[in-house]
Design a protein around this motif. Structure first.
Motif, PDB file in Angstrom:
ATOM      1  N   GLY A  86       0.775  -0.843   1.039  1.00 13.90           N
ATOM      2  CA  GLY A  86      -0.153   0.188  -0.239  1.00 13.90           C
ATOM      3  C   GLY A  86       0.837   1.592   0.070  1.00 13.90           C
ATOM      4  O   GLY A  86       0.848   2.442  -0.912  1.00 13.90           O
ATOM      5  N   ASP A  89       2.608   1.754  -3.458  1.00 18.61           N
ATOM      6  CA  ASP A  89       2.006   2.450  -4.659  1.00 18.61           C
ATOM      7  C   ASP A  89       1.710   3.624  -4.415  1.00 18.61           C
ATOM      8  O   ASP A  89       1.441   4.280  -5.300  1.00 18.61           O
ATOM      9  CB  ASP A  89       0.176   1.042  -4.559  1.00 18.61           C
ATOM     10  N   THR A  90       0.932   4.137  -3.379  1.00 16.55           N
ATOM     11  CA  THR A  90       0.636   5.016  -2.857  1.00 16.55           C
ATOM     12  C   THR A  90       1.658   6.591  -3.470  1.00 16.55           C
ATOM     13  O   THR A  90       1.583   7.212  -3.503  1.00 16.55           O
ATOM     14  CB  THR A  90       0.154   5.254  -0.999  1.00 16.55           C
ATOM     15  N   CYS A  91       2.692   5.858  -2.962  1.00 14.89           N
ATOM     16  CA  CYS A  91       3.827   7.154  -3.037  1.00 14.89           C
ATOM     17  C   CYS A  91       4.248   6.640  -4.490  1.00 14.89           C
ATOM     18  O   CYS A  91       4.634   8.008  -5.624  1.00 14.89           O
ATOM     19  CB  CYS A  91       5.399   6.031  -2.717  1.00 14.89           C
ATOM     20  N   VAL A  94       1.510   8.944  -5.508  1.00 15.56           N
ATOM     21  CA  VAL A  94       1.555  10.988  -5.364  1.00 15.56           C
ATOM     22  C   VAL A  94       2.713  11.350  -6.779  1.00 15.56           C
ATOM     23  O   VAL A  94       2.741  12.023  -6.731  1.00 15.56           O
ATOM     24  CB  VAL A  94       1.998  10.443  -3.645  1.00 15.56           C
TER      25      VAL A  94
END
Length: 174
Positions: A86, A89-91, A94
Motif C-alpha cells: 500500500g 503504490d501510494t508513493c 503521489v
C-alpha cells in the motif's frame, strides 16, 4: 510492450546485481527518454525517433515499477506485506500526480495566452516540460544510489518477500 520486457528483464537482473544499479539505470532510461521527447514534440519530427523514445520510456517504467516493488518488499515480514504494498503504490501514485502537475504547470507557463491555445502554440511548453522531467530524472540518477543505501547486495530468497501465492492470510493468527 517495452514496459513488459523491462519488467521481466529487471526481475532477473535485480536478483543478480542488486537494486541500486538497476534503479540507477531505469532512472537514466526515463530521463533520457524525456530528453529525447524534447526533440520529438516539434510538428515535423521523425516518427522513428518518437517510437524509439517511447520504447526507452516504456523500458524505464517497467524496470522502475519492478525495482520499486522489490525494494518495498525486501526485508518486510509477511504480516506487513500489505502495508508495504500500500505504501509503495501510494508513493508511486503521489509521485505520478506530482509529475503530471509539474509538467502541466510548465506547459501552462509557456503558453502564449491564458485559456485555450492552438496545439502548435503549446510545442515550446511541451519541450520545456519534457526537459524539466529529464532534469529531475538526472537528479534521481545521482541520488538513487545514496537513497537506496550503501550496500547493493543481490536480492536473495532470504531477503526478498515471499511470492504472493505463498503468503498465507489467516485472520486468526494475524
Amino acid at each position: 510492450m517495452a514496459a513488459v520486457v523491462g519488467a521481466l528483464v529487471c526481475q532477473r537482473v535485480v536478483t543478480r546485481i542488486g537494486v541500486r544499479p538497476v534503479a540507477t539505470v531505469d532512472t537514466a532510461l526515463l530521463g533520457g527518454a524525456c530528453l529525447l521527447l524534447t526533440l520529438v514534440v516539434p510538428e515535423h519530427s521523425s516518427p522513428e525517433l518518437l517510437t524509439f523514445a517511447l520504447l526507452v520510456f516504456g523500458a524505464g517504467m517497467g524496470t522502475a515499477t519492478v525495482c520499486t516493488q522489490i525494494t518495498a518488499f525486501t526485508g518486510v515480514a509477511e504480516r506487513h506485506s500489505g502495508l508495504a504494498a500500500g505504501l509503495a503504490d501510494t508513493c508511486f501514485a503521489v509521485g505520478t500526480a506530482l509529475g503530471v502537475a509539474i509538467a502541466g504547470s510548465v506547459v501552462a507557463a509557456q503558453a502564449p495566452t491564458p485559456g485555450i491555445a492552438a496545439p502548435q502554440t503549446l510545442v515550446p511548453g511541451h519541450q520545456a516540460a519534457f526537459a524539466v522531467i529529464g532534469l529531475v530524472a538526472a537528479v534521481g540518477v545521482v541520488i538513487a544510489p545514496a537513497v537506496l543505501g550503501k550496500r547493493s547486495a543481490p536480492v536473495t530468497r532470504e531477503t526478498a518477500a515471499p511470492p504472493v501465492d505463498q503468503i498465507v492470510t489467516d485472520p486468526i493468527s494475524n
